[in-house]
Scaffold this active site. Structure first.
Site, short mmCIF file in Angstrom:
data_model
loop_
_atom_site.label_atom_id
_atom_site.label_comp_id
_atom_site.label_asym_id
_atom_site.label_seq_id
_atom_site.Cartn_x
_atom_site.Cartn_y
_atom_site.Cartn_z
N GLU A 68 5.11 -9.59 -9.37
CA GLU A 68 5.17 -8.67 -10.51
C GLU A 68 3.75 -8.22 -10.86
O GLU A 68 2.91 -9.04 -11.21
CB GLU A 68 5.82 -9.38 -11.70
CG GLU A 68 6.02 -8.51 -12.92
CD GLU A 68 6.68 -9.29 -14.06
OE1 GLU A 68 7.46 -8.69 -14.80
OE2 GLU A 68 6.40 -10.51 -14.18
N LEU A 69 3.51 -6.92 -10.75
CA LEU A 69 2.20 -6.36 -11.08
C LEU A 69 2.27 -5.80 -12.50
O LEU A 69 3.15 -4.99 -12.81
CB LEU A 69 1.82 -5.26 -10.10
CG LEU A 69 1.72 -5.70 -8.63
CD1 LEU A 69 1.42 -4.51 -7.73
CD2 LEU A 69 0.67 -6.80 -8.46
#
Length: 329
Positions: A68-69
């Site tokens: 998850e960025l």
């Protein structure tokens, strides 16, 4: 690209950020592997917040395929591009979300664990809770997962959240339960073989900790099908309504990110297609009606956001809106 993965403590992360940045070139990107702490706040310790981004891995990292960025308020497109390239090179799947406490995955996943703890606080037998959790299609029961993630980590995250939110923090029954487990009984989860379950030193199976009955008044020890179906719905809808809140707050903007992130990130029941697909399949009107009923019965954690009411009134779906937006673009 440098990624720190130290404890979920704002002060420690700030110190590591400053020490690392002193050794980095001007084009280097600094990533923070945090599961809950807002990236914009962590970036305050950075001399170049435009090159600061959240890079959230999932445990165990060698087996979990999602990253998850998280975009902080000042994160640049360049920093996102560097992080995306890195995630692709290590053959994992990225999703991109905007900054908020818990981001998307931890925030929604946390509701599954929390709902299991709420059920335990209500007096439902722990074996029923974990069995029903698995029956929904989740990979493990919520109490098992609590042990896997580590109860002391959950306690530390809550303590940091309390400091950050101050008077705005709202405690629930699970707070008292986790504090009693961690502080009162030194039960940290699988990591020290003592959590909701006891873990034998050999190869024997884990067993539920008998001491739970001293912390909670167990009232429900048998579950008939209608009751089981209601528990299943509580687990799935609690997560799905939180996913809808993330859309309402612009934390996540793409239904594909929401569904892929849920299935790959925390194992949300794959048969549903993900929490957003679940809402679309059930139908917005029916989903809102059920959430309103559960909010009256169990508490405001089930209350649907205004976004769902508006979409229901307009006859919309998440994927329908997304497709329409793509055509307009």
């Amino acid at each position: 690209l440098v990624i720190e993965a130290v404890f979920e403590n704002r002060e420690i992360k700030a110190n590591v950020t400053k020490l690392a940045e002193a050794e980095l070139g001007p084009q280097a990107v600094f990533g923070s592997n945090t599961s809950t702490l807002p990236i914009t706040g962590l970036a305050e310790a950075s001399a170049r917040p435009a090159n600061f981004i959240g890079v959230h891995f999932f445990s165990p990292v060698d087996k979990m395929g999602l990253v998850e960025l998280i975009l902080g308020r000042q994160t640049s497109p360049y920093a996102l591009a560097v992080a995306m390239d890195y995630v692709k090179k290590i053959r994992k799947t990225p999703i991109v979300v905007n900054d908020a406490r818990g981001f998307y995955t931890s925030r929604c996943f946390g509701t599954y664990i929390a709902e299991g703890q709420e059920m335990l606080a209500e007096g439902i037998a722990p074996a029923i809770i974990d069995n029903v959790g698995r029956m929904t299609g989740m990979p493990r029961g919520p109490l098992e997962l609590s042990d896997d993630v580590a109860l002391d980590l959950a306690y530390k995250v809550r303590e940091q959240t309390k400091k950050d939110l101050g008077a705005a923090y709202v405690a629930g029954p699970s707070d008292r339960l986790i504090e009693a487990m961690v502080v009162g009984h030194g039960r940290y989860g699988r990591k020290n073989a003592r959590g909701f379950y006891d873990y034998p030193a050999g190869k024997g199976p884990k067993t539920l900790w008998p001491g739970l009955s001293d912390l909670v008044d167990i009232k429900v020890t048998e579950a008939e099908p209608p009751f089981v179906d209601e528990l299943k719905k509580r687990f799935l809808y609690r997560q799905a309504v939180e996913a809808a809140r993330c859309f309402a707050e612009n934390v996540v903007t793409d239904p594909r990110d929401a569904d892929v992130g849920a299935i790959l990130g925390w194992g949300f029941a794959p048969w549903t297609g993900g929490p957003v697909s679940l809402i679309d399949t059930v139908g917005l009107a029916a989903f809102v009606e059920d959430c309103d009923r559960m909010a009256r019965q169990y508490g405001p954690r089930f209350a649907p956001p205004q976004l769902l009411r508006d979409m229901s009134a307009a006859g919309e779906t998440f994927y329908g809106k997304w497709k329409a937006a793509q055509k307009a673009a």
